[in-house]
Structure formats: structure tokens, C-alpha cells
Motif scaffolding. Structure first.
Motif, PDB file in Angstrom:
ATOM      1  N   TYR A  66      38.287 -21.726  18.245  1.00 19.87           N
ATOM      2  CA  TYR A  66      38.446 -22.592  19.231  1.00 19.87           C
ATOM      3  C   TYR A  66      39.556 -22.556  19.456  1.00 19.87           C
ATOM      4  O   TYR A  66      40.055 -22.917  21.808  1.00 19.87           O
ATOM      5  CB  TYR A  66      38.227 -24.473  18.009  1.00 19.87           C
ATOM      6  CG  TYR A  66      39.009 -25.219  19.505  1.00 19.87           C
ATOM      7  CD1 TYR A  66      37.710 -25.768  20.541  1.00 19.87           C
ATOM      8  CD2 TYR A  66      39.170 -26.202  18.828  1.00 19.87           C
ATOM      9  CE1 TYR A  66      37.318 -26.338  21.063  1.00 19.87           C
ATOM     10  CE2 TYR A  66      39.773 -27.753  19.845  1.00 19.87           C
ATOM     11  CZ  TYR A  66      38.725 -27.341  21.297  1.00 19.87           C
ATOM     12  OH  TYR A  66      38.748 -28.652  21.258  1.00 19.87           O
ATOM     13  N   ASP A  67      41.305 -22.331  19.752  1.00 22.99           N
ATOM     14  CA  ASP A  67      42.195 -22.410  19.385  1.00 22.99           C
ATOM     15  C   ASP A  67      42.333 -22.161  20.889  1.00 22.99           C
ATOM     16  O   ASP A  67      42.780 -21.526  21.880  1.00 22.99           O
ATOM     17  CB  ASP A  67      43.320 -21.785  18.366  1.00 22.99           C
ATOM     18  CG  ASP A  67      44.612 -22.604  18.392  1.00 22.99           C
ATOM     19  OD1 ASP A  67      44.687 -23.098  19.114  1.00 22.99           O
ATOM     20  OD2 ASP A  67      46.049 -21.488  18.501  1.00 22.99           O
ATOM     21  N   THR A  70      40.079 -22.333  23.929  1.00 19.93           N
ATOM     22  CA  THR A  70      40.831 -22.729  24.771  1.00 19.93           C
ATOM     23  C   THR A  70      42.009 -23.096  25.487  1.00 19.93           C
ATOM     24  O   THR A  70      42.467 -22.485  26.835  1.00 19.93           O
ATOM     25  CB  THR A  70      42.122 -24.425  24.075  1.00 19.93           C
ATOM     26  OG1 THR A  70      42.411 -23.679  23.179  1.00 19.93           O
ATOM     27  CG2 THR A  70      40.209 -25.281  23.617  1.00 19.93           C
ATOM     28  N   THR A  71      43.309 -21.276  24.623  1.00 23.20           N
ATOM     29  CA  THR A  71      43.960 -20.573  25.386  1.00 23.20           C
ATOM     30  C   THR A  71      43.782 -20.387  26.585  1.00 23.20           C
ATOM     31  O   THR A  71      44.585 -19.829  27.667  1.00 23.20           O
ATOM     32  CB  THR A  71      45.054 -20.541  24.286  1.00 23.20           C
ATOM     33  OG1 THR A  71      45.529 -21.005  23.553  1.00 23.20           O
ATOM     34  CG2 THR A  71      46.077 -19.229  25.006  1.00 23.20           C
ATOM     35  N   VAL A  74      41.717 -22.842  30.217  1.00 27.03           N
ATOM     36  CA  VAL A  74      42.505 -23.521  31.042  1.00 27.03           C
ATOM     37  C   VAL A  74      43.303 -22.803  32.079  1.00 27.03           C
ATOM     38  O   VAL A  74      43.257 -23.679  33.518  1.00 27.03           O
ATOM     39  CB  VAL A  74      43.241 -25.252  30.294  1.00 27.03           C
ATOM     40  CG1 VAL A  74      43.425 -25.810  31.056  1.00 27.03           C
ATOM     41  CG2 VAL A  74      42.087 -25.333  29.577  1.00 27.03           C
ATOM     42  N   ALA A 158      32.653 -31.871  28.819  1.00 27.46           N
ATOM     43  CA  ALA A 158      33.685 -31.561  28.527  1.00 27.46           C
ATOM     44  C   ALA A 158      34.101 -30.864  27.054  1.00 27.46           C
ATOM     45  O   ALA A 158      34.506 -30.336  26.348  1.00 27.46           O
ATOM     46  CB  ALA A 158      35.129 -32.333  28.526  1.00 27.46           C
ATOM     47  N   LYS A 159      32.739 -31.143  25.915  1.00 25.05           N
ATOM     48  CA  LYS A 159      33.209 -30.810  24.780  1.00 25.05           C
ATOM     49  C   LYS A 159      32.238 -29.772  23.979  1.00 25.05           C
ATOM     50  O   LYS A 159      31.682 -29.448  24.675  1.00 25.05           O
ATOM     51  CB  LYS A 159      32.120 -31.651  23.799  1.00 25.05           C
ATOM     52  CG  LYS A 159      32.697 -33.814  23.609  1.00 25.05           C
ATOM     53  CD  LYS A 159      31.876 -34.306  22.824  1.00 25.05           C
ATOM     54  CE  LYS A 159      32.887 -35.930  23.253  1.00 25.05           C
ATOM     55  NZ  LYS A 159      31.450 -36.395  22.603  1.00 25.05           N
ATOM     56  N   ALA A 160      33.712 -28.914  23.037  1.00 25.25           N
ATOM     57  CA  ALA A 160      33.213 -27.899  23.209  1.00 25.25           C
ATOM     58  C   ALA A 160      31.754 -27.798  21.855  1.00 25.25           C
ATOM     59  O   ALA A 160      31.493 -28.997  21.456  1.00 25.25           O
ATOM     60  CB  ALA A 160      34.237 -26.746  22.581  1.00 25.25           C
ATOM     61  N   PRO A 178      34.648 -25.648  27.978  1.00 28.22           N
ATOM     62  CA  PRO A 178      34.285 -25.289  29.990  1.00 28.22           C
ATOM     63  C   PRO A 178      35.241 -25.134  29.788  1.00 28.22           C
ATOM     64  O   PRO A 178      36.701 -25.111  29.834  1.00 28.22           O
ATOM     65  CB  PRO A 178      34.435 -27.236  29.953  1.00 28.22           C
ATOM     66  CG  PRO A 178      34.826 -27.596  28.980  1.00 28.22           C
ATOM     67  CD  PRO A 178      34.735 -26.740  27.381  1.00 28.22           C
ATOM     68  N   GLY A 181      38.748 -26.331  31.425  1.00 26.98           N
ATOM     69  CA  GLY A 181      39.023 -28.296  31.170  1.00 26.98           C
ATOM     70  C   GLY A 181      38.515 -28.669  31.359  1.00 26.98           C
ATOM     71  O   GLY A 181      36.976 -28.572  31.628  1.00 26.98           O
TER      72      GLY A 181
END
Lengths: 516, 141
Positions: A66-67, A70-71, A74, A158-160, A178, A181
Motif C-alpha cells: 500500500y505504501d 501510494t508513493t 500521486v 478514492a479508497k484502496a 487511485p 490520489g
């Protein structure tokens, strides 16, 4: 075996030993059951431990993936080169950007095994994917991820979305975030292979672990590095979102080692129980022996002695309450028997009406005294007494008065002798007899005179008497030195003949003769 | 005597417990004149309000590990009227404050202060970072 052959002792001892035996047997069975239950509980908890450890690993895997997602999603090359309307060239550019994390690596990437990075448009259609990573994955979004991601609206988009999914006989873990972001322009999927992470189970469980494919259990991703033959497999099936098994995780536990403590405590418990049962058994037997068997044995022996003839004895037994009651009641009964025996003895030698010795007693004493006389050479005298005109007395005064007369005469006769060896007896009807042991004719004469006087002194009226107006007696007395030439019957015959002579001579007198 | 002793221990334990609780008190449920929002509301607000300023009231180190996209890092205790004004010159501009979560008081304090300084449209995301991550909302690094 018949019940009468069983003694209380053998019955009690057998029962106690059987109860003790069953108790011990039961303790072994209970111990075995407890051991089984404890082992089952242990297996259940071990299974739970494997499950928790696996979930922990998957959580770490998720957080890391997840990290990474998201890195990448966005800022940077991927969101910058992504747009919904891409030319072939720009798609290639995007694919190159998607390759970037697989080539260069990034913070945290070493923890997870990245296998593919893919970009989707807002309708979840694949736009581009990395060239690097594994090939042959389907060119559309895995259905497990799609099901969760599809049809969402508004902020929900927007949620993972994440989860395990399968292709062919392999399983993968994906995180979908997403692109752009909050300002969603598309989606980015990071696909990872969880096997390397799942291997950490070995460290967490501190025991050998195997990882197999959930679809094809024969396929090992990871095998234990040592023999697990004697170990017990604890299996946990890690499932995809749709419920099919993705991985079979097996931890091999040394159940013998785990059960050691339980075994020890079961053994100790059984041992303590057996010792307690043994002690209780011994104490019970000692108590039974002391307060039941021994007193019972003593009582039976004493009862045998008493019933064999020594009725004068009393039972002396100390034991439990019942034994004491039994002994007391037996003693009471024995005393009663003794009393009745004495009474019977007395009744058998006493004349019922006059309460002096009866004919049987007389015969016995005469016999005895005669032979004592034989042995000692001492004289024996005998007096035979008959009430004069007794039949007319009865006819005149009635039988009750007759009986009364007999009693009075008996009393008078008893009053005429004084030595303990002298015996006054009723010989039959109105005849009485007196044995004077160790008495010569002189003594006999004294007694005969005394009798005549005593009877006269009674002064019982007798109108039917031809001798006087009162009751009188006639006496025949005989004295001899008992020898073997004669017998007791001879003495009676002689006394009887002398009595007859006294009656012939006019009654109310005595006729004595001596053979000394 | 023994009961008395035990009751004293019980009271002591209660006090210790309360002190422990007092270390991290809950943020207020609502703040007067300030709009409380959830993670979803926040996303909606961010998308629909282009001029929204998002203020992350946490420490810099926390901000650098991940934050809501487009937010500025402004620790509540460092926040002065001038500093806030440099980011939000117009008092009518909507401002969203957040911090770690319901046991963090930074964002509520910052929001109250902003209200006192005359800002008119203040939003407060009480659930903060913990709610944001829990719901899988996009993270910016």
C-alpha cells in the motif's frame, strides 16, 4: 460359590480391593482422556497461532504494498505520463514509467516481491502494464479486485482495494489505488508475490514450515530444511477473497515436546491418586480389621465356647456399635437361658405342691448317699412317713384342704431336720421320706420323735381319724451300714415294711429298726 | 482494617488509571462555528473546493511519512496569525484542519484559534490520519 461360604472379611476385602482397582483404572482412563483433550486444545491453539502469525505477515505485506502504491500513484512519472487518451507512444512511455519501480527499486521495495505494475482507466480497463516482472498474467483486472472496485461512486472510488487472487496455479496479492490520489484520473495496481513474505512464518513459529499452492497442494513453494517425519503438521489454509485456498501453510510442531508438561502433570496426578487410593485402602483394612473383623472373630469364638456348654460365660467384645449391641443382646439372651435352665433344674427336683424335693431327687440322693456310705462305712438312716387316714381327710374336708394338709406336713417334716445333708422328699401321694446321711439309729429316733411332736403341735383337725381328732402320721425308720450286698431299693423296701408295721400297730407312732 | 487497606488500593488504582487516561484525552465531539467532517466528506470537499487549504497540524516528521494530498504542514503550536495568513490570505477561504485522530488535540486547537482570528469557513476532520489510513484513502508522500 454359595453365599454361606463367604465371610464378611473376604467379602469386604474383595469389595474394597475391587473398588480401589476400579478407581485406579478409572484414573488411568480419565488421565488418558484428559491428555487427549489437552492435546486437542493444544492443536487448536497452535492452529490459531499459525492463523494469527499468517495474518500478521499478510498485514505487513499489505502495509508495504500500500505504501509503495501510494508513493507511485500521486506524484512522479506514472501519474504524469498517465491520461485517458493515450497514443501508442505515450502508452509506451507509461509502460516504461511502470517499469521503473521494478528496475530501480525504492524505499521499502526490498521487503516485497513486486511482480507487475499496471495502470487502468476510470472504467477499470487496462491502459498499460510494466514490461518487467512476470509474463503471462491475464490482461485484465483480477476478478477478486474488480468485484470490490467496480461500481463504486463518489468518494468511495478514492479508497484502496486489495486482496489475494489466483491465476493458473499461482496466487498473487494486489493493491489498487487511485492514480492522481484524490483527484482520480485512473487506477494503479501493484501486484506482489507473497511467498517470500510467508516464509517469515518459520521465524514467527520458531519451527519448520512448508508453503504449498492452495490450488495444487503437491506444489511446494517452500519446504522445511530438515526432516519433519516425527513432527505433527498444523495446517492453515490462506484463502482468497472469493474463499478458494491460495496457500496451504503448514507448521511442523514437536507435539511430544509440547505434551511433555501435560504428560508429566497427568502422570503425577495419577500417581498421587493411586497412592491416596492405596493409603485409603490400607487404612480401611486396618480399621475394618481392628473394629469389625477381629471383634467379630473373637465374638464367634466366644459364642462357640458358650454354645458348646459353658453357658455361664459372658461375651467380652469391643468393636463397632453393631458388634457391641450384638454382644450385649447375646449376653442378655444367655442370662435369660441361664435363669430358665436354673428354674427348670429346680422344677425338675422339686415337688410342685409341697415345694420339697420330689421322688426323682430322693432317688438320686438316696443312691448317692448309699454309695457314699459304702465307701466311708458310715451309717445311713431313712424314715418313711405316711399321713394317717388321709383318704377320709380328703373326703371330709375336700381336696384343697388335703393339699393344704400335705403342705403343712411337709413344713413340719422340714422343721424336724436341721443338717444340710438331711433331705425331706415327697415320695408319692401322702407318703414322705427323709434321708439322714451319716446317722445311726439314735439320731433317727430323735428325728422320728420330733416329727410326731411337730405334727401334733400343728393341731390340724381330722374328724375322720380313728386314732385322734387330729392329723397324725405313721413312721417306718430303718438304719443300716450300706454295703455292696444290698442296694438302695433294699433300704426303701425295709423302711416301707416298717411303716406298714407302724400302721398295723395302730398308727400315730413309729417303728424303727437297725442293722448296724 | 483489611477492607480499609484494600479500598485505599482501589482508589489509588482508579487515580492512576485516570492519570493514564488524562495523558491522551479525547478531542471534543464538535466545535462551535466549525464544521466537522469525515474522511469521505473531506475527499468530497477537496474535490469540490479548489481553493480549499488543508492544514496538517501534526509534527513535520509525521507529515513527511505521509499526508493528505495538497496539505500544508503547520504544527498547531507554531501557528501564528501571520503564518496562517501567509497560506490563507483571505479569511473567507475554506480551511480544513486535521491531525492524528480523535486522541489528538492539535487540529481542534488550531481550528478554534483560526475561528478566533476571524476565519469564516473552517472544517475540522476529527478522525484525522488514523481514519484516513484505515479507510484506505489516497496518501501523498
Amino acid at each position: 460359590m454359595k453365599i454361606r461360604h463367604l465371610s464378611i472379611k473376604s467379602l469386604t476385602v474383595t469389595t474394597l480391593v475391587v473398588i480401589a482397582g476400579f478407581s485406579v483404572l478409572l484414573s488411568f482412563v480419565s488421565g488418558e482422556n484428559f491428555f487427549k483433550a489437552a492435546r486437542e486444545a493444544q492443536l487448536l491453539s497452535l492452529n490459531r497461532v499459525v492463523q494469527v502469525a499468517t495474518k500478521e505477515i499478510m498485514k505487513e505485506l499489505h502495509d508495504q504494498t500500500y505504501d509503495v502504491a501510494t508513493t507511485l500513484a500521486v506524484k512522479g512519472a506514472i501519474p504524469e505520463s498517465f491520461s485517458n487518451e493515450l497514443t501508442v507512444e505515450s502508452k509506451e512511455e507509461l509502460s516504461n514509467a511502470l517499469d521503473d519501480p521494478l528496475i530501480t527499486g525504492f524505499v521499502g521495495a526490498y521487503i516485497i516481491e513486486l511482480v507487475k505494475v499496471r495502470a487502468y482507466d476510470l472504467s477499470l480497463n487496462l491502459v498499460a502494464e510494466s514490461h518487467k516482472g512476470i509474463n503471462g498474467l491475464p490482461r485484465n483486472m483480477p476478478k477478486e479486485i474488480q468485484q470490490a472496485a467496480y461500481g463504486r461512486s463518489g468518494t468511495e472510488r478514492a479508497k484502496a482495494v486489495f486482496g489475494l487472487w489466483q491465476h493458473a496455479d499461482k496466487s498473487y496479492y494486489s493493491v489498487l489505488v487511485p492514480l492522481g490520489g484524490i483527484f482520480i484520473s485512473g487506477y494503479l495496481e501493484i501486484v506482489v508475490n507473497p511467498v517470500n513474505n510467508l516464509m517469515k512464518l518459520t521465524e514467527k513459529m520458531d519451527s519448520p514450515v512448508s508453503i504449498r499452492s492452495g490450488i495444487n497442494p503437491d506444489k511446494f513453494y517452500y519446504s522445511p530444511n530438515k526432516s519433519v517425519e516425527k513432527l505433527l503438521p498444523i495446517e492453515y489454509s490462506l484463502r482468497t477473497e472469493s474463499g478458494t485456498p491460495a496457500y496451504l501453510l503448514t507448521s511442523y510442531e514437536n507435539i511430544e515436546k509440547l505434551s511433555e508438561g501435560v504428560e508429566q502433570s497427568v502422570f503425577t496426578t495419577i500417581l498421587i491418586f493411586v497412592v491416596i487410593v492405596f493409603i485409603v485402602l490400607v487404612i480401611s483394612l486396618v480399621l475394618f480389621q481392628r473394629f469389625l473383623f477381629k471383634p467379630m472373630d473373637m465374638m464367634l469364638k466366644q459364642i462357640k465356647l458358650i454354645t458348646d456348654g459353658d453357658i455361664s460365660r459372658d461375651l467380652h467384645v469391643e468393636g463397632v456399635a453393631e458388634i457391641t449391641v450384638l454382644a450385649n443382646e447375646f449376653n442378655k439372651m444367655a442370662r435369660e437361658v441361664r435363669l430358665r435352665e436354673n428354674e427348670l433344674m429346680r422344677l425338675s427336683v422339686i415337688d410342685g405342691l409341697t415345694q420339697i424335693a420330689n421322688r426323682r431327687k430322693f432317688d438320686e440322693v438316696l443312691n448317692r448317699e448309699y454309695y457314699i456310705g459304702c465307701r466311708t462305712g458310715r451309717p445311713l438312716s431313712i424314715l418313711m412317713i405316711d399321713i394317717d387316714y388321709f383318704k377320709p381327710f380328703n373326703d371330709t374336708y375336700g381336696h384343697l384342704a388335703g393339699d393344704d394338709c400335705l403342705k403343712k406336713v411337709a413344713l413340719a417334716l422340714e422343721a424336724s431336720v436341721c443338717r444340710p445333708t438331711d433331705l425331706v422328699a415327697r415320695y408319692g401321694g401322702e407318703e414322705f421320706v427323709i434321708i439322714l446321711a451319716d446317722t445311726p439309729e439314735k439320731g433317727e429316733l430323735v428325728v422320728a420323735e420330733k416329727i410326731i411332736k411337730q405334727i401334733a403341735a400343728m393341731d390340724i383337725p381330722h374328724s375322720g381319724s380313728a386314732v385322734s381328732g387330729k392329723v397324725t402320721v405313721s413312721i417306718g425308720g430303718f438304719t443300716l451300714l450300706p454295703t455292696a450286698n444290698h442296694d438302695p431299693a433294699y433300704v426303701i423296701e425295709e423302711a416301707d415294711r416298717l411303716l406298714y408295721r407302724a400302721k398295723e400297730a395302730g398308727r400315730n407312732q413309729f417303728e424303727l429298726r437297725s442293722e448296724l | 482494617m483489611r477492607a480499609n487497606y484494600l479500598s485505599k488500593i482501589a482508589v489509588l488504582l482508579l487515580l492512576v488509571n485516570q492519570l493514564a487516561m488524562a495523558e491522551k484525552p479525547l478531542a471534543p465531539e464538535s466545535l462551535d462555528g466549525i464544521t466537522r467532517v469525515s474522511a469521505e466528506d473531506a475527499v468530497d470537499l477537496i474535490v469540490k473546493t479548489p481553493n480549499l487549504i488543508i492544514v496538517d497540524s501534526r509534527k513535520d516528521i509525521e507529515y513527511s511519512k505521509g499526508h493528505i494530498q495538497g496539505s500544508i504542514s503547520l504544527l498547531d503550536t507554531n501557528m501564528t496569525p501571520d503564518m496562517l495568513a501567509s497560506h490563507v490570505p483571505d479569511k473567507a477561504t475554506p480551511v480544513l484542519f486535521y491531525c492524528n485522530g480523535e486522541r489528538c488535540l492539535r487540529s481542534s486547537r488550531a481550528a478554534i484559534r483560526a475561528l478566533e482570528w476571524g476565519y469564516e469557513r473552517i472544517y475540522w476532520f476529527r478522525g484525522g490520519w488514523s481514519e484516513w489510513v484505515k479507510k484506505g484513502m489516497p496518501i501523498s508522500h
